[in-house]
Design an enzyme around this catalytic site. Structure first.
Site, PDB file in Angstrom:
ATOM      1  CE1 TYR A  15      -9.283   0.448  10.110  1.00  0.00           C
ATOM      2  CE2 TYR A  15      -9.231  -2.027  10.255  1.00  0.00           C
ATOM      3  CZ  TYR A  15      -8.701  -0.768  10.051  1.00  0.00           C
ATOM      4  OH  TYR A  15      -7.552  -0.686   9.491  1.00  0.00           O
ATOM      5  CD  GLU A  22      -7.433  -7.096   8.147  1.00  0.00           C
ATOM      6  OE1 GLU A  22      -8.136  -7.296   7.160  1.00  0.00           O
ATOM      7  OE2 GLU A  22      -7.782  -6.175   8.800  1.00  0.00           O
ATOM      8  NE  ARG A  31       0.271  -5.294  12.288  1.00  0.00           N
ATOM      9  CZ  ARG A  31      -0.700  -5.229  11.457  1.00  0.00           C
ATOM     10  NH1 ARG A  31      -1.637  -4.247  11.244  1.00  0.00           N
ATOM     11  NH2 ARG A  31      -0.996  -6.549  10.732  1.00  0.00           N
ATOM     12  CG  ASP A  45       2.542  -0.230 -10.858  1.00  0.00           C
ATOM     13  OD1 ASP A  45       2.372  -1.156 -10.234  1.00  0.00           O
ATOM     14  OD2 ASP A  45       2.428  -0.067 -12.108  1.00  0.00           O
ATOM     15  CG  ASN A  75      -5.813  -5.788  11.858  1.00  0.00           C
ATOM     16  OD1 ASN A  75      -5.077  -5.779  12.988  1.00  0.00           O
ATOM     17  ND2 ASN A  75      -5.543  -6.181  10.612  1.00  0.00           N
ATOM     18  CG  HIS A 115      -0.627  -6.460   5.364  1.00  0.00           C
ATOM     19  ND1 HIS A 115      -0.737  -5.471   6.571  1.00  0.00           N
ATOM     20  CD2 HIS A 115      -1.698  -6.011   4.796  1.00  0.00           C
ATOM     21  CE1 HIS A 115      -1.746  -5.020   6.818  1.00  0.00           C
ATOM     22  NE2 HIS A 115      -2.451  -5.227   5.608  1.00  0.00           N
ATOM     23  CD  GLN A 150      -2.816  -1.159   2.304  1.00  0.00           C
ATOM     24  OE1 GLN A 150      -2.536  -1.675   3.372  1.00  0.00           O
ATOM     25  NE2 GLN A 150      -3.938  -0.355   2.209  1.00  0.00           N
ATOM     26  CD  GLU A 192      -4.761  -3.190   9.661  1.00  0.00           C
ATOM     27  OE1 GLU A 192      -5.894  -2.736   9.161  1.00  0.00           O
ATOM     28  OE2 GLU A 192      -3.943  -3.845   9.164  1.00  0.00           O
TER      29      GLU A 192
END
Length: 499
Positions: free
Chosen positions: A341, A196, A106, A81, A339, A151, A48, A408
């Site tokens: 949310y 996850e 992290r 990219d 994690n 990840h 990411q 997270e």
């Protein structure tokens, strides 16, 4: 800053909670301190933020491969990219972390940057050196590195062998882990093997919604989860045998889960509660659950078996662990990363046995939201702090004494600097963390914000932003600019108290 101070005063004055699942009332006042050893950090993932997708010997991963092949599957037809270009600008990220005052960072290591073909024979010195530079720079600035080993960005060459549907993935992952422990273990004390697992397995190998876009309903998620857990156990035991005595670090796994709220106190409501947590959390936490007597949820075992036979299978679609594998899985974690949310109101579904086999058919629950809940830019993300507390309480009750790290938690918007909704979201969730510690006896040790910077948000591309720092993606230098939430975090960390 006067605007922020006024906002926080009004927020603290107006905040209240309605506990649907009957947790004890727990008053927490502004200024309440976190425990002295409580840690604050921020997180990212290699794909990411790093960019440099084919620089210095890096190999192709599944996101590189499939987003180049199917660009229209991402909402804005973008890819990572270049993204925030943290491969070249990692010191800017560290500056943001230090300016905010975070105790730890992290981040994840790109398997295909370390091993372009996923195997030891393809070891890439430039990739090894990059993470040495990153870790050393973090340590120089007083920031503890917390490493996620995987990840979501599997080397494409391993996917061509079946990826997590091939049991040999455990051999490859153990070899990869061995390199990481050998190279970085003297500088890294905290490791998450996987981020996850539910997201690795269900959207990617069951529903065909994310790379590698494999749709194998009824079997893909379970086969993936089975092999992923064995991979985790192999890495854990490798560390215990070969590195623990000299490095003395901790190995965990970062699971994801929603809070579960109920509309009623009926038997069917509580069955929905159990089913939701069994399929979404317990399935993947139970093998590494710190308990001596491990077994999967009985409702999960029986439901998948019954559905499988009715569908014409000659045995359950849920793979069985051998006794040796069970022994290797028991207690195979030193802490649990969580994690989380958002939350859902959950009710028992209406099972139609004639429907094709699927993970969701087996789970047999229906999820709802409340129209009063505030929603983020992400359609799935609602602010439901009471559900966050419920989830931590449930995990702590199921696995007594478990050390939990919130690995997270965060809020999405359009990337604006004046991000008051994000501040409100975090303030409500910090209050719940304190309630979990003081009233529910949850062994909560750390909180990790997602994310330190805006980045590429998977299938949503750059249409949603989670960062505490804005990134100018249109600039060659990708400037990072602190949002109001970064100043809020700095104040929380400095005072070590909720506001």
């Amino acid at each position: 800053m006067k605007q922020l101070t006024l906002f926080l005063f009004l927020l603290n004055f107006l905040t209240c909670y309605c506990w649907i699942n009957d947790l004890p009332k727990c008053d927490t006042k502004s200024g309440t301190k976190f425990p002295n050893d409580f840690l604050f950090g921020a997180a990212t993932a290699s794909y990411q933020i790093e960019g440099a997708w084919n620089v210095s010997g890096k190999g192709e991963n599944i996101w590189d491969h499939y987003l180049h092949k199917y660009p229209d599957r991402v909402l804005d037809h973008s890819n990572a990219d270049v993204t925030a270009d943290s491969y070249h600008l990692y010191r800017e990220d560290i500056k943001a972390l230090k300016d905010t005052g975070f105790n730890f960072y992290r981040f994840s290591i790109s398997w295909s940057r370390i091993m372009p073909n996923g195997i030891v024979a393809s070891l890439n010195a430039d990739g090894i050196d990059y993470y040495h530079r990153l870790i050393d720079a973090l340590k120089e600035n007083g920031i503890e590195p917390v490493v996620t080993m995987y990840h979501w960005d599997l080397p494409q060459t391993l996917q061509e062998f079946g990826g997590f549907l091939n049991s040999s993935i455990a051999d490859y992952f153990e070899a990869y882990a061995d390199i990481l422990f050998k190279e970085y273990g003297d500088k890294v004390q905290y490791w998450n093997t996987f981020n996850e697992p539910l997201e690795v397995c269900v959207p990617c190998y069951e529903m065909g919604e994310k790379p590698p876009f494999i749709e194998k309903r009824g079997e893909g998620a379970y086969q993936c989860g089975h092999n992923l857990l064995l991979s985790h156990a192999r890495a854990y035991h490798l560390y215990q045998k070969k590195y623990k005595a000299t490095q003395n670090g901790k190995i965990g796994i970062a699971l994801n889960g929603d809070g579960v709220l109920l509309r009623s106190n009926t038997t069917s409501a509580w069955e929905a509660f159990e089913r939701k947590h069994s399929w979404d959390v317990n399935w993947l936490v139970c093998p590494s659950n710190f308990l001596k007597n491990w077994q999967l949820s009985s409702i999960m075992i029986s439901s998948v078996a019954q559905n499988s036979i009715a569908e014409g299978y000659n045995k359950s679609r849920l793979p069985e662990f051998t006794q040796t594998e069970i022994e290797s899985l028991r207690g195979s974690a030193d802490f649990l990363g969580l994690n989380s949310y958002t939350s859902r109101i959950t009710e028992l579904g209406k099972l139609n046995i004639s429907e094709p086999a699927s993970f969701y058919k087996d789970r047999n629950v229906e999820d709802f939201t409340d129209p009063s809940w505030k929603r983020a830019k992400s359609q799935w993300l609602y602010s439901v702090p009471e559900g966050f507390r419920e989830l931590m309480h449930w995990i702590s009750t199921q696995y007594k004494g478990i050390e939990i790290w919130v690995t997270e938690n965060g809020w999405s918007d359009d990337g604006q600097l004046n991000d008051l909704d994000r501040i409100q979201y975090y303030s409500e969730h910090f209050r719940v963390c304190l309630q979990s510690i003081s009233c529910d006896n949850v062994n909560l040790k750390a909180f990790t914000a997602w994310s330190i910077i805006d980045n590429f948000e998977w299938m949503k591309g750059f249409t949603e932003k989670f960062g505490l720092y804005q990134v100018n993606f249109n600039s060659t230098t990708k400037e990072r600019t602190a949002k109001m939430s970064a100043y809020y975090f700095r104040d929380i960390i400095k005072s070590h108290a909720w506001k």
